[in-house]
Design an enzyme around this catalytic site. Structure first.
Site, PDB file in Angstrom:
ATOM      1  N   HIS A 221       0.843  -1.201   0.000  1.00 13.39           N
ATOM      2  CA  HIS A 221       0.000   0.000   0.000  1.00 13.39           C
ATOM      3  C   HIS A 221       0.878   1.252   0.000  1.00 13.39           C
ATOM      4  CE1 HIS A 221      -4.056  -1.786   1.184  1.00 13.39           C
ATOM      5  NE2 HIS A 221      -3.229  -2.820   1.081  1.00 13.39           N
TER       6      HIS A 221
ATOM      7  N   ASP B 223      -6.200   5.803   2.060  1.00 10.56           N
ATOM      8  CA  ASP B 223      -6.184   4.417   1.599  1.00 10.56           C
ATOM      9  C   ASP B 223      -7.595   3.834   1.739  1.00 10.56           C
ATOM     10  OD1 ASP B 223      -5.768   1.590   1.556  1.00 10.56           O
ATOM     11  OD2 ASP B 223      -3.682   1.889   2.144  1.00 10.56           O
TER      12      ASP B 223
END
Ligand code: UDP
Length: 454
Positions: A20, A111
């Site tokens: 990520h 995110d």
């Protein structure tokens, strides 16, 4: 706190995982290059243990809490323990961070795994952009489940959704076809879409040409912008001269060992294997891979993190073997870009797949869990850049099957078509990030909108 008449300043917050952080940090670099002030944050615990160096960038680094700050156990924390704690501590800690930054932040890029961050953004009257690090295809499946448009357990033998090829159940993400195995992760991936309708933008690390149909469909729902692939610029458009690596590593990479070992190996002769930052095949699978590689006809470079490293014959680890080298971590990009690499045996984490695509390296897909099963389907059947090594009923890919699939990609009849496709997608990926390419245009538009909306 009002954000009117301010210079845009973006706070980008990432779930604490290499897969990520890499794409989100790369996006930060693109924003900085276009003159936008950018602060990046992930959890204190990740920063504490990983190797992260942003000195060569103008990105400011901050942290937020996952609720474990002084007491994160050394061993793996199960998702059903970690996620609730992060969910509880995260919003408060992020609010504190926004306040600490004293009103300078105008937009929060969060995110998708942290949907509560959008609520924090709205509380502070900031603009909010969801950032997804999995493909549009995979997120389309989670979206349909979130809106009760697709039921689990899956009732038919195939899944048909807009913008997607027909998928066998086993080709959906493992959190869908085995949704009861990791209920906390199932909730996490599905809940990403609870509040997404309120996001001002929905950003994807994909690029338009790669997923046209599903992106066109998603554009009807949200303000979608594909901004990828998010590799360091020197592996793509080469416009950011200092941008050579991700600036973050879970472990210290064995760069010199790898490069020395690859040096002088014939062009496209080496098989590179890695299963990413989170998973390592189970012991029975490790045994089969070792058989497949030892008996197979190709030299190999394999990333095996400890403690599994101990299960690999010593001569591969200490560099004595001419046949293969096993390292605990490498600079994957520099390895994939090396001319000696002929194929990549990958778990199909999206970053690894995109890296292989951008560097034109054909793949043998060995998905382990999560979105990897769907990515593997796309690698073989949609993009045509590799083959899948399918497991038997026991879930294990035998050494013989692995060797056969490697051979197919390296030198088989099919290899010509696969290599042709690999070059085609490599070129399209580069074009997307070059000046005027689809992702470059999308980033420019995002930047313009940041300026207009603040
Ligand atoms: N990676 C690396 N060195 C390694 C193995 C992996 O730098 O030895 C990087 C790889 O380049 C990729 C990331 O770690 O960017 C892994 O992300 P991915 O989405 O492929 O898999 P995940 O770790 O999330 O399962």
């Amino acid at each position: 706190m009002s954000s009117s008449r301010k210079q845009p300043h973006v706070l980008v917050i990432s779930y604490p995982a290499q897969g990520h952080i890499n794409p989100m940090l790369q996006f930060c670099k693109r924003l900085v290059a276009k003159g936008i002030k950018t602060t990046f944050a992930t959890t204190f615990n990740f920063i504490k243990t990983a190797h992260i160096d942003l000195n060569s960038t103008l990105i400011t680094l901050e942290t937020f809490s996952d609720g474990f700050d002084d007491n994160l156990p050394d061993q793996f924390v199960p998702p059903d323990v970690y996620f609730p704690k992060l969910r509880e501590a995260g919003p408060k800690s992020l609010s504190g961070l926004v306040q600490k930054l004293d009103g300078v932040i105008t937009t929060l890029v969060y995110d998708g795994f942290l949907p509560w961050a959008l609520d924090v953004a709205k509380q502070f009257e900031l603009k909010g952009a969801a950032f997804f690090t999995q493909t549009c295809a995979v997120n389309n499946i989670y979206y349909h489940i979130n809106r009760n448009l697709l039921q689990v357990p899956l009732s038919n033998s195939v899944v048909s959704l807009p913008g997607l090829p027909q998928l066998e159940n086993s080709e959906t993400p493992s959190f869908v076809n085995q949704f009861d195995l990791f209920p906390a992760v199932f909730d996490l991936v599905v809940d990403q879409f609870d509040n997404v309708d309120q996001a001002d933008w929905v950003l994807y690390t994909s690029f338009y040409e790669l997923e046209e149909e599903v992106i066109d469909w998603m554009k009807k729902l949200w303000h979608v912008r594909t901004i990828g692939p998010t590799l360091p610029s020197m592996y793509l458009d080469k416009r950011l001269k200092d941008d050579q690596d991700y600036c973050v590593n879970l472990l210290k990479p064995k760069s010199i060992e790898c490069m020395n070992w690859l040096h002088n190996k014939p062009k496209r002769s080496v098989v590179y294997l890695s299963f990413g930052s989170l998973t390592q095949p189970r012991p029975e699978q490790m045994k089969e891979i070792i058989h497949g590689l030892s008996d197979g006809g190709f030299t190999f470079l394999w990333v095996v993190k400890s403690p599994e490293e101990d299960t690999v014959p010593k001569e591969f680890v200490d560099g004595r073997s001419k046949k293969g080298l096993v390292v605990s971590w490498c600079q994957q990009l520099e390895v994939l870009a090396h001319e000696s690499i002929g194929c990549f045996v990958t778990h199909c984490g999206l970053n690894s797949v995109f890296e292989a695509i951008c560097l034109g390296v054909p793949m043998v897909a060995m998905p382990q869990w999560s979105d990897q099963t769907t990515n593997a389907k796309y690698v073989e059947d949609v993009w045509g850049v590799g083959v899948r090594a399918k497991p038997g009923a026991d879930g294990i890919v035998t050494g013989r099957v692995l060797d056969a699939r490697i051979r197919e990609v390296m030198e088989g009849e099919k290899s010509i078509e696969i290599k042709k496709n690999a070059i085609k997608w490599r070129d399209l990926a580069r074009e997307a990030t070059e000046e005027g390419g689809s992702s470059d245009k999308n980033i420019n538009q995002f930047v313009e909108e940041l300026k207009l909306r603040t």
